[in-house]
Design a protein around this motif. Structure first.
Motif: not given
Length: 129
Positions: A14-26
């Protein structure tokens, strides 16, 4: 909830996906870490004592205040011409940081003290033989 499930089963993905998509981890743990990381504003605040703002003197403002005082306290117009009123205004005009008006109890106590002092002075003058 789904966020807790994601945090428990596959947080790395999840954190990898969030980082790749410039998404703040929730993820709940990440949200808590961000909140803990934020600085508290309390450290930057200083307590200041509130002071009354003293408005600079203007004739127009003074006249308005006098008229409002007359109406609000039902004073006779002749009070404005009284020498003690002028004396009071002259004393207040010398104040550099505004004036402090005493309350009812303090005013009453001062009137009683003044009255007693006048009575004592009168007795002393009348007892002179």
């Amino acid at each position: 909830t789904l966020r807790r499930h994601a945090e428990a089963k596959f947080p790395g993905k999840y954190r990898k996906w969030a980082k790749e998509h410039s998404f703040e981890s929730m993820l709940p743990g990440d949200i808590k870490a961000r909140k803990d990381k934020q600085q508290s504003i309390n450290a930057h605040l200083t307590e200041r004592k509130l002071t009354e703002k003293v408005v600079s003197y203007l004739d127009k403002l003074f006249k308005q205040a006098v008229i409002e005082w007359f109406v609000a306290t039902d004073q006779p117009i002749q009070a404005l011409e009284h020498p003690k009123f002028k004396e009071m205004i002259d004393v207040a005009a010398r104040a550099t940081n505004g004036i402090k008006i005493p309350g009812r109890k303090a005013t009453r106590a001062q009137i009683v003290r003044t009255f007693k002092a006048h009575l004592t002075g009168l007795r002393n003058r009348l007892n002179v033989s």
